[in-house]
Design a protein around this motif. Structure first.
Motif, PDB file in Angstrom:
ATOM      1  N   LEU A  19      -5.067   8.339  -9.426  1.00 37.46           N
ATOM      2  CA  LEU A  19      -4.476   8.378 -10.551  1.00 37.46           C
ATOM      3  C   LEU A  19      -2.951   8.464 -10.430  1.00 37.46           C
ATOM      4  O   LEU A  19      -2.211   7.811 -11.071  1.00 37.46           O
ATOM      5  N   ASN A  20      -2.654   8.897  -9.161  1.00 31.26           N
ATOM      6  CA  ASN A  20      -0.980   8.869  -8.899  1.00 31.26           C
ATOM      7  C   ASN A  20      -0.592   7.547  -8.669  1.00 31.26           C
ATOM      8  O   ASN A  20       0.388   7.138  -9.226  1.00 31.26           O
ATOM      9  N   PHE A  21      -1.457   6.778  -8.212  1.00 35.58           N
ATOM     10  CA  PHE A  21      -0.965   5.449  -7.671  1.00 35.58           C
ATOM     11  C   PHE A  21      -0.711   4.576  -8.959  1.00 35.58           C
ATOM     12  O   PHE A  21       0.187   3.961  -9.259  1.00 35.58           O
ATOM     13  N   TRP A  22      -1.879   4.587  -9.935  1.00 36.56           N
ATOM     14  CA  TRP A  22      -2.058   3.828 -11.142  1.00 36.56           C
ATOM     15  C   TRP A  22      -0.737   4.291 -12.138  1.00 36.56           C
ATOM     16  O   TRP A  22       0.053   3.538 -12.643  1.00 36.56           O
ATOM     17  N   GLN A  23      -0.514   5.689 -12.039  1.00 35.30           N
ATOM     18  CA  GLN A  23       0.473   6.274 -12.928  1.00 35.30           C
ATOM     19  C   GLN A  23       2.045   5.511 -12.169  1.00 35.30           C
ATOM     20  O   GLN A  23       2.972   5.591 -13.160  1.00 35.30           O
ATOM     21  N   PHE A  27       0.823   2.789 -15.652  1.00 38.82           N
ATOM     22  CA  PHE A  27      -0.367   3.229 -16.244  1.00 38.82           C
ATOM     23  C   PHE A  27      -0.021   4.389 -16.912  1.00 38.82           C
ATOM     24  O   PHE A  27       0.460   5.185 -16.285  1.00 38.82           O
ATOM     25  N   VAL A  28      -0.928   4.627 -18.028  1.00 36.75           N
ATOM     26  CA  VAL A  28      -1.009   6.056 -18.801  1.00 36.75           C
ATOM     27  C   VAL A  28      -2.329   6.460 -18.537  1.00 36.75           C
ATOM     28  O   VAL A  28      -3.272   5.796 -18.372  1.00 36.75           O
ATOM     29  N   GLY A  29      -2.526   7.828 -18.029  1.00 37.02           N
ATOM     30  CA  GLY A  29      -4.075   8.405 -17.858  1.00 37.02           C
ATOM     31  C   GLY A  29      -3.896   9.831 -17.910  1.00 37.02           C
ATOM     32  O   GLY A  29      -2.890  10.423 -17.959  1.00 37.02           O
ATOM     33  N   GLN A  30      -4.971  10.034 -17.599  1.00 36.45           N
ATOM     34  CA  GLN A  30      -5.420  11.486 -17.555  1.00 36.45           C
ATOM     35  C   GLN A  30      -6.701  11.892 -16.641  1.00 36.45           C
ATOM     36  O   GLN A  30      -7.501  11.140 -16.663  1.00 36.45           O
ATOM     37  N   LYS A  31      -6.689  12.896 -16.025  1.00 37.17           N
ATOM     38  CA  LYS A  31      -7.447  13.479 -15.117  1.00 37.17           C
ATOM     39  C   LYS A  31      -8.632  13.995 -16.176  1.00 37.17           C
ATOM     40  O   LYS A  31      -8.396  14.915 -16.944  1.00 37.17           O
ATOM     41  N   ILE A  32      -9.532  13.979 -16.107  1.00 33.99           N
ATOM     42  CA  ILE A  32     -10.951  14.466 -16.859  1.00 33.99           C
ATOM     43  C   ILE A  32     -11.673  15.542 -16.063  1.00 33.99           C
ATOM     44  O   ILE A  32     -11.370  16.701 -16.679  1.00 33.99           O
ATOM     45  N   THR A  86       5.492  -2.833  -5.566  1.00 31.16           N
ATOM     46  CA  THR A  86       6.025  -2.647  -4.225  1.00 31.16           C
ATOM     47  C   THR A  86       6.679  -1.483  -3.761  1.00 31.16           C
ATOM     48  O   THR A  86       6.453  -0.898  -2.451  1.00 31.16           O
ATOM     49  N   GLU A  87       7.126  -0.826  -4.578  1.00 34.81           N
ATOM     50  CA  GLU A  87       7.702   0.646  -4.337  1.00 34.81           C
ATOM     51  C   GLU A  87       6.480   1.713  -4.101  1.00 34.81           C
ATOM     52  O   GLU A  87       6.494   2.562  -3.379  1.00 34.81           O
ATOM     53  N   VAL A  88       5.207   1.355  -4.724  1.00 29.82           N
ATOM     54  CA  VAL A  88       4.108   2.209  -4.609  1.00 29.82           C
ATOM     55  C   VAL A  88       3.189   1.815  -3.499  1.00 29.82           C
ATOM     56  O   VAL A  88       2.460   2.710  -2.816  1.00 29.82           O
ATOM     57  N   SER A  89       2.975   0.485  -3.449  1.00 29.13           N
ATOM     58  CA  SER A  89       1.999   0.072  -2.465  1.00 29.13           C
ATOM     59  C   SER A  89       2.556  -0.687  -1.347  1.00 29.13           C
ATOM     60  O   SER A  89       3.297  -1.320  -1.410  1.00 29.13           O
ATOM     61  N   ASP A  90       1.857  -0.342  -0.093  1.00 31.97           N
ATOM     62  CA  ASP A  90       2.313  -1.175   1.131  1.00 31.97           C
ATOM     63  C   ASP A  90       1.712  -2.406   1.199  1.00 31.97           C
ATOM     64  O   ASP A  90       1.991  -3.446   2.211  1.00 31.97           O
ATOM     65  N   ALA A 108      -2.842  -3.909  -3.482  1.00 32.27           N
ATOM     66  CA  ALA A 108      -4.062  -3.113  -3.243  1.00 32.27           C
ATOM     67  C   ALA A 108      -3.730  -1.767  -3.629  1.00 32.27           C
ATOM     68  O   ALA A 108      -2.580  -1.153  -3.592  1.00 32.27           O
ATOM     69  N   ASP A 109      -5.025  -1.068  -4.127  1.00 39.11           N
ATOM     70  CA  ASP A 109      -4.545   0.258  -4.279  1.00 39.11           C
ATOM     71  C   ASP A 109      -4.926   1.160  -3.212  1.00 39.11           C
ATOM     72  O   ASP A 109      -5.283   0.366  -2.163  1.00 39.11           O
ATOM     73  N   PRO A 110      -5.144   2.489  -3.312  1.00 34.61           N
ATOM     74  CA  PRO A 110      -5.450   3.249  -2.224  1.00 34.61           C
ATOM     75  C   PRO A 110      -6.591   3.344  -1.511  1.00 34.61           C
ATOM     76  O   PRO A 110      -6.757   3.506  -0.378  1.00 34.61           O
TER      77      PRO A 110
END
Length: 121
Positions: A19-23, A27-32, A86-90, A108-110
């Protein structure tokens, strides 16, 4: 019949990290709960990505836990998005020109799942 909205399920190791990565890339989102979150490219998007913890999916539907979707996003502010990712993903690919698509890059995501982005003008 099918609706115009679309939900895609992605299975991740850690809901909070995902969730932190996509935000972090806009992206907008919420933890259920500890096992699920929802995200969208924009609040008014008709596409929702439902994130589910792999541990939970192993319990309720083990036959699909290793399924990995291959998704391509479209972006009109392509260069700014590339910089933000690029700031969020290596793991961000260089911008290349793909026949029939134009400029594209991947990231790539985490969890190591790769996604593509193509430029839309």
């Amino acid at each position: 019949m099918f609706q115009s909205e679309l939900a895609i399920m992605l299975y991740v190791e850690n809901i909070n990290d995902a969730l932190n990565f996509w935000q972090g890339i806009g992206f907008v989102g919420q933890k259920i709960d500890d096992n699920a979150a929802t995200i969208k490219p924009a609040a008014d998007s008709q596409v929702t990505l439902n994130l589910y913890a792999k541990a939970f999916i192993r319990e309720v539907s083990p036959e699909v836990v290793d399924n990995v979707a291959s998704l391509m996003f479209q972006a009109n502010d392509f260069d700014a998005l590339h910089a933000k990712v690029t700031e969020v993903s290596d793991a961000v690919g260089e911008i290349v020109v793909a026949p029939g698509l134009g400029r594209v890059f991947n990231f790539a995501d985490p969890d190591g799942h790769y996604y593509a982005v193509c430029e839309v003008k």
